[in-house]
Design a protein around this motif. Structure first.
Motif, PDB file in Angstrom:
ATOM      1  N   ALA A 141      -5.730   5.081   5.610  1.00 49.80           N
ATOM      2  CA  ALA A 141      -7.135   5.362   5.310  1.00 49.80           C
ATOM      3  C   ALA A 141      -8.034   4.966   6.477  1.00 49.80           C
ATOM      4  CB  ALA A 141      -7.556   4.603   4.051  1.00 49.80           C
ATOM      5  N   THR A 174     -11.376  -2.239  13.416  1.00 48.97           N
ATOM      6  CA  THR A 174     -12.399  -2.164  12.364  1.00 48.97           C
ATOM      7  C   THR A 174     -13.283  -3.396  12.404  1.00 48.97           C
ATOM      8  OG1 THR A 174     -10.815  -0.979  10.995  1.00 48.97           O
ATOM      9  CG2 THR A 174     -12.761  -1.843   9.887  1.00 48.97           C
ATOM     10  N   LYS A 206       0.833  -1.201   0.000  1.00 47.38           N
ATOM     11  CA  LYS A 206       0.000   0.000   0.000  1.00 47.38           C
ATOM     12  C   LYS A 206       0.867   1.251   0.000  1.00 47.38           C
ATOM     13  CE  LYS A 206      -3.945  -1.857   2.565  1.00 47.38           C
ATOM     14  NZ  LYS A 206      -4.613  -1.862   3.875  1.00 47.38           N
ATOM     15  N   PRO A 260      -9.781   0.564   6.606  1.00 49.19           N
ATOM     16  CA  PRO A 260      -8.670  -0.197   6.022  1.00 49.19           C
ATOM     17  C   PRO A 260      -9.124  -0.956   4.792  1.00 49.19           C
ATOM     18  CG  PRO A 260      -8.894  -0.656   8.364  1.00 49.19           C
ATOM     19  CD  PRO A 260     -10.095   0.141   7.973  1.00 49.19           C
ATOM     20  N   THR A 261      -8.372  -0.892   3.721  1.00 44.78           N
ATOM     21  CA  THR A 261      -8.708  -1.644   2.515  1.00 44.78           C
ATOM     22  C   THR A 261      -8.103  -3.033   2.607  1.00 44.78           C
ATOM     23  OG1 THR A 261      -6.798  -0.602   1.505  1.00 44.78           O
ATOM     24  CG2 THR A 261      -8.942   0.310   0.963  1.00 44.78           C
ATOM     25  N   PHE A 262      -8.839  -4.024   2.110  1.00 46.63           N
ATOM     26  CA  PHE A 262      -8.356  -5.402   2.204  1.00 46.63           C
ATOM     27  C   PHE A 262      -7.648  -5.846   0.940  1.00 46.63           C
ATOM     28  CE2 PHE A 262     -10.924  -5.119   5.861  1.00 46.63           C
ATOM     29  CZ  PHE A 262     -10.446  -6.067   6.751  1.00 46.63           C
ATOM     30  N   TRP A 263      -7.507  -4.934  -0.003  1.00 48.38           N
ATOM     31  CA  TRP A 263      -6.708  -5.194  -1.194  1.00 48.38           C
ATOM     32  C   TRP A 263      -6.158  -3.854  -1.666  1.00 48.38           C
ATOM     33  CZ3 TRP A 263      -4.602  -9.446  -2.651  1.00 48.38           C
ATOM     34  CH2 TRP A 263      -4.027  -9.555  -3.915  1.00 48.38           C
ATOM     35  N   PRO A 264      -4.863  -3.739  -1.906  1.00 47.02           N
ATOM     36  CA  PRO A 264      -4.299  -2.421  -2.252  1.00 47.02           C
ATOM     37  C   PRO A 264      -4.905  -1.873  -3.537  1.00 47.02           C
ATOM     38  CG  PRO A 264      -2.576  -4.098  -2.034  1.00 47.02           C
ATOM     39  CD  PRO A 264      -3.861  -4.795  -1.892  1.00 47.02           C
ATOM     40  N   ASN A 265      -5.228  -0.588  -3.517  1.00 44.54           N
ATOM     41  CA  ASN A 265      -5.766   0.038  -4.724  1.00 44.54           C
ATOM     42  C   ASN A 265      -4.735   0.056  -5.835  1.00 44.54           C
ATOM     43  OD1 ASN A 265      -8.262   0.547  -3.618  1.00 44.54           O
ATOM     44  ND2 ASN A 265      -7.569   2.463  -2.689  1.00 44.54           N
ATOM     45  N   SER A 290      -7.023   6.278  11.395  1.00 44.36           N
ATOM     46  CA  SER A 290      -7.563   4.946  11.182  1.00 44.36           C
ATOM     47  C   SER A 290      -7.488   4.188  12.498  1.00 44.36           C
ATOM     48  CB  SER A 290      -6.767   4.204  10.106  1.00 44.36           C
ATOM     49  OG  SER A 290      -7.080   2.835  10.135  1.00 44.36           O
ATOM     50  N   GLU A 318      -2.827   5.223   1.625  1.00 52.11           N
ATOM     51  CA  GLU A 318      -3.846   4.177   1.695  1.00 52.11           C
ATOM     52  C   GLU A 318      -3.745   3.410   3.009  1.00 52.11           C
ATOM     53  OE1 GLU A 318      -3.773   1.393  -1.522  1.00 52.11           O
ATOM     54  OE2 GLU A 318      -5.490   0.287  -0.727  1.00 52.11           O
ATOM     55  N   TYR A 319      -2.520   3.241   3.503  1.00 46.51           N
ATOM     56  CA  TYR A 319      -2.330   2.521   4.756  1.00 46.51           C
ATOM     57  C   TYR A 319      -3.047   3.229   5.900  1.00 46.51           C
ATOM     58  CZ  TYR A 319      -0.058   0.214   8.653  1.00 46.51           C
ATOM     59  OH  TYR A 319       0.165  -0.486   9.796  1.00 46.51           O
TER      60      TYR A 319
END
Lengths: 353, 497
Positions: A79, B333, A72, A82-87, B327, A76-77
């Motif tokens: 954010a 989360t 990431k 948290p995203t479960f797959w890097p954009n 975050s 993004e880290y």
């Protein structure tokens, strides 16, 4: 927590298992019972798979999180969700971990494990610049790799030689005092290593060995456990082979090399792997005795403050995770190829490395 | 007739004489051949002592005798010199005794003595030169290798060559088949020790000596290498103050409490969980290998590296007690997704309870693979007939688990519990992995290493105060010993073999 949840779920399944046969006991037709039992069996299997899958997910999650975090961007880290797959894949995190030096004149970043003499970008040397031209930055993972490989390979080879010779003496040769010495060696296995560390530090400090490769290698060369393990293996090789070799006039060393070592290759591979993993994971002793740039080992370097980004004014976590991935991957690759040997060695030793 | 007889007698006489003479030489040839060796031995000893004759100036002090060989005890050369002197004198005595008792007259003992003494001479001479060389420039030493040292090195080397030559001559020319056979059996008897030599030397220095020395320095008040090197501070009071100081330091009790808590919580939980997983793994067929591999993965990892991942998972990003985090972190989360409220796990001003919880989760995650491996191995070795018998009797699964599986597995359970306790009391790396560098050992902004463990306490003191470090190490050893004994006692009563 999720783990507790699963546990209780599992217990619930077990509890069902307890109550059900009693209700079945009342069934009138045998066929009916077997059908019910079949369904019950399938249900239990499903529950078992569900439980194991959830546990496997929990076990694997840190690996997954490590991998995606390492790819990431810093933005993004951080954010909110948290995203479960890097954009987008930020591969430069990996090169970040290998940064070693920067030129004070032009700001060029180097990835050499060892300090350069001439800046390839602006062509200056320290003498031209008037003061030290190269400043060390980042983790310098290349250098850490180099140090760890040197220490790991040398200590593994030496330790194998010593272990093989000793195990051979205990398994095949007859000499006075063999059993006493063997018993004494086994007795030292009971004592925790921390007891040795204090005096060993005194010894190596007295010998002026601090901050050398030697000090990282020498103290752990002899492992009584590996000697024991190999001796047991050597003992299983029938003595008749040895006597036949003696009749043929084969020397001991030749017999050892041509017969004993090939026959106990699996154990030797296990020992080699565990020893290598030990060097890779060593933290406390190396940090104590060789914490300078030239001799620092990978685990010691990993847990430094090297990822503090001057521009962002905070720790660059994705880059740190990239370094963690780089440290973890070789072990996993080793595991994939030598699963059998590692698991067998571990189940016997109960020690990590 | 008489002339002839006389001649015959004379001839006989001279032949007898000649025969006697050859016999004498034959019998004593070995001894005669050793005369040069003996001379080499004596000269070797003299040469070995020669460097003592040098006068060395170190920082205004004039050192003579043994002082000229090195600075203080243990430092410099004194120790090796004493060791070599011991080796040389023992071998000289052994050689002389051996020749006197005619036991080893035909062995190579004397040659070995000659080699040892001349080698010692070279070693001491070159050692002194090297020592002066390393001191050169500091402490007012003017580097000037003493004449005696040069003498010892040059002649020692010549004698060494001569002694080796003698040994070769003796073994090739003088020895007859009987002697060769004797040497062969002697070698056969001692071969084992030669094979063991490297291991024994290293173990003596790094395992046996530490056991003795740790006891020694634990009763020397505030012993440290630095202080011991300086003659002015190299005196340590002999008492038990190290132990007293360790125990009276409040940080020690915190470390002990942390260690005990982590052990007492993680060992039972991880053992139970591992047992359940192992039983589950044992009751499935397809995919078992894959699951087994997955569950073993945490073992082949770097404790520090994955500790950092756990920290990243539990961490809130951009959090301080006064600002909201950008975050809340992945674990929070997930908790919030299930309707819970977020917890400050590892950030600044987080509670010790939360910190310990994270540590326990990590330690259990880390401890599972080994336990599953051992328990599953045990399960696969259980005789299936027990289960068949239970099935015939219509025993419930629950009953089968507690009455058959657990008792049959009890040796393995005892094994993982005992090793788990020993490992738990040595816990340190996982705390370093999660709670930053070894200087912090707690959430950011904390002081006094609130999450330090016993091993951490020992390591903190090793570099500066080995006296207290060894006292703490002995205390840890005693604790582990007692706990293991209790474990063994309990398992002896409960385990079914």
């Amino acid at each position: 927590m999720a783990e507790e949840l699963n546990q209780s779920e599992f217990v619930a399944v077990e509890a069902d298992a307890v109550s059900s046969p009693k209700t079945q006991g009342g069934g009138s037709k045998i066929q009916n019972i077997s059908k019910k039992q079949k369904i019950w069996k399938i249900l239990v299997q499903i529950a078992l798979y569900a439980f194991l899958t959830i546990m496997a997910v929990i076990v694997l999650f840190p690996f997954y999180w490590m991998l995606i975090s390492s790819l990431k961007t810093v933005k993004e880290y951080e954010a909110t969700v948290p995203t479960f797959w890097p954009n987008e894949f930020q591969w430069s995190n990996y090169s970040y971990a290998f940064r070693s030096f920067t030129c004070n004149n032009c700001g060029h970043i180097f990835y050499n494990p060892i300090a350069p003499t001439v800046c390839s970008e602006c062509g200056l040397t320290s003498a031209d610049f008037g003061r030290e031209l190269f400043q060390s930055v980042g983790l310098n993972l290349g250098r850490l790799f180099l140090n760890t490989v040197i220490v790991g390979v040398v200590s593994t080879i030496l330790s194998l030689i010593i272990t093989i010779l000793s195990a051979y003496a205990f398994a095949r040769l007859n000499f006075k005092g063999k059993n006493i010495v063997f018993a004494l060696l086994l007795a030292t296995m009971m004592i925790p290593g921390e007891l040795f560390t204090v005096t060993n530090y005194v010894t190596v400090a007295n010998w002026n060995l601090l901050n050398t490769y030697t000090v990282l290698i020498i103290t752990s060369l002899v492992s009584v456990f590996y000697i024991y393990l190999l001796r047991q293996n050597f003992m299983q090789i029938p003595n008749e082979l040895y006597l036949a070799a003696k009749v043929d006039g084969t020397s001991d060393l030749k017999y050892l090399w041509k017969v004993m070592i090939p026959l106990s290759a699996p154990t030797l591979i296990s020992i080699t792997l565990l020893k290598m993993m030990g060097a890779w994971n060593a933290y406390m002793w190396p940090k104590l005795v060789a914490n300078d740039v030239a001799h620092r080992l990978i685990t010691v370097g990993l847990r430094g403050e090297a990822f503090f980004d001057e521009i962002l004014q905070k720790t660059n976590m994705p880059a740190q995770m990239a370094a963690v991935v780089i440290v973890t991957i070789p072990l996993l690759i080793l595991f994939i190829f030598f699963r059998k040997y590692i698991m067998r060695g571990v189940s016997r030793s109960g020690i990590k490395g | 007739m008489t002339d002839e007889m006389n001649e015959a007698v004379e001839q006989n006489d001279s032949a007898e004489k000649k025969a006697r003479r050859t016999d004498f030489f034959r019998r004593h040839s070995a001894l005669i051949a050793w005369i040069p060796t003996a001379i080499l031995c004596l000269l070797g000893v003299v040469l070995f002592l020669a460097p003592i004759g040098n006068v060395v100036k170190v920082g205004g002090d004039t050192l003579t005798g043994y002082g000229a060989l090195g600075g203080n005890w243990m430092e410099g050369l004194k120790m090796p010199v004493i060791v070599m002197l011991a080796i040389a004198s023992v071998s000289v005595i052994a050689g002389v005794l051996g020749v006197a008792l005619k036991k080893y007259r035909n062995s190579l003992a004397f040659d070995i003595v000659a080699i040892a003494t001349s080698f010692s001479a070279v070693a001491t001479g070159s050692g002194q030169i090297a020592w002066l060389g390393s001191m050169s420039g500091s402490q007012g030493v003017v580097y000037q290798p003493g004449a005696f040292s040069i003498l010892a090195v040059v002649f020692g080397a010549i004698f060494l060559l001569a002694a080796v030559g003698e040994a070769v001559i003796h073994s090739v020319w003088i020895a007859d088949n009987n002697q060769r056979a004797l040497w062969k059996t002697t070698w056969g008897r001692w071969k084992g020790w030669v094979y063991l030599l490297p291991a024994i030397i290293l173990l003596t220095i790094f395992t046996v000596w530490p056991i003795i020395n740790t006891f020694r320095i634990s009763i020397l008040e505030d012993y440290s290498v630095l202080a011991a090197k300086n003659p002015e501070t190299a005196h340590f009071a002999v008492n038990f103050n190290n132990f007293k100081n360790v125990v009276q330091y409040s940080g020690f009790w915190n470390c002990l409490l942390n260690t005990v808590l982590l052990t007492v919580i993680t060992v039972p939980v991880s053992t139970m969980l591992a047992l359940i997983i192992a039983v589950a793994l044992n009751s499935i067929k397809p995919l078992r290998r894959i699951f087994q591999t997955i569950f073993f993965l945490p073992y082949v990892t770097n404790t520090i590296a994955i500790g950092m991942v756990f920290m990243a998972m539990f961490q809130m990003i951009g959090y301080s007690p006064t600002t909201e985090p950008t975050s809340v972190g992945v674990i929070n989360t997930i908790i919030e997704a299930f309707g819970g409220t977020r917890v400050n796990w590892v950030n600044e001003s987080s509670s010790k309870f939360a910190n310990m919880f994270v540590l326990c989760v990590y330690i259990i995650w880390n401890a599972l693979p080994f336990k599953i491996l051992v328990l599953l191995g045990g399960l696969q070795g259980v005789n299936k007939q027990y289960y068949d018998a239970a099935k015939v009797d219509g025993a419930s699964r629950w009953r089968v688990f507690w009455r058959i599986t657990v008792p049959l597995l009890s040796p393995m359970i005892a094994y993982v519990v005992i090793t788990g306790f020993i490992g738990g009391f040595k816990e340190y790396n996982s705390v370093v992995g999660i709670f930053g560098t070894a200087d912090l050992m707690g959430p950011p902004g904390s002081f006094g290493k609130p999450l330090n463990t016993m091993v951490g306490y020992i390591y903190d003191r090793i570099a500066n105060n080995q006296g207290r470090a060894s006292a703490a190490a002995l205390i840890l050893f005693a604790i582990i010993f007692i706990v293991t004994m209790i474990n063994l006692y309990v398992s002896k009563k409960k385990v079914h073999y």
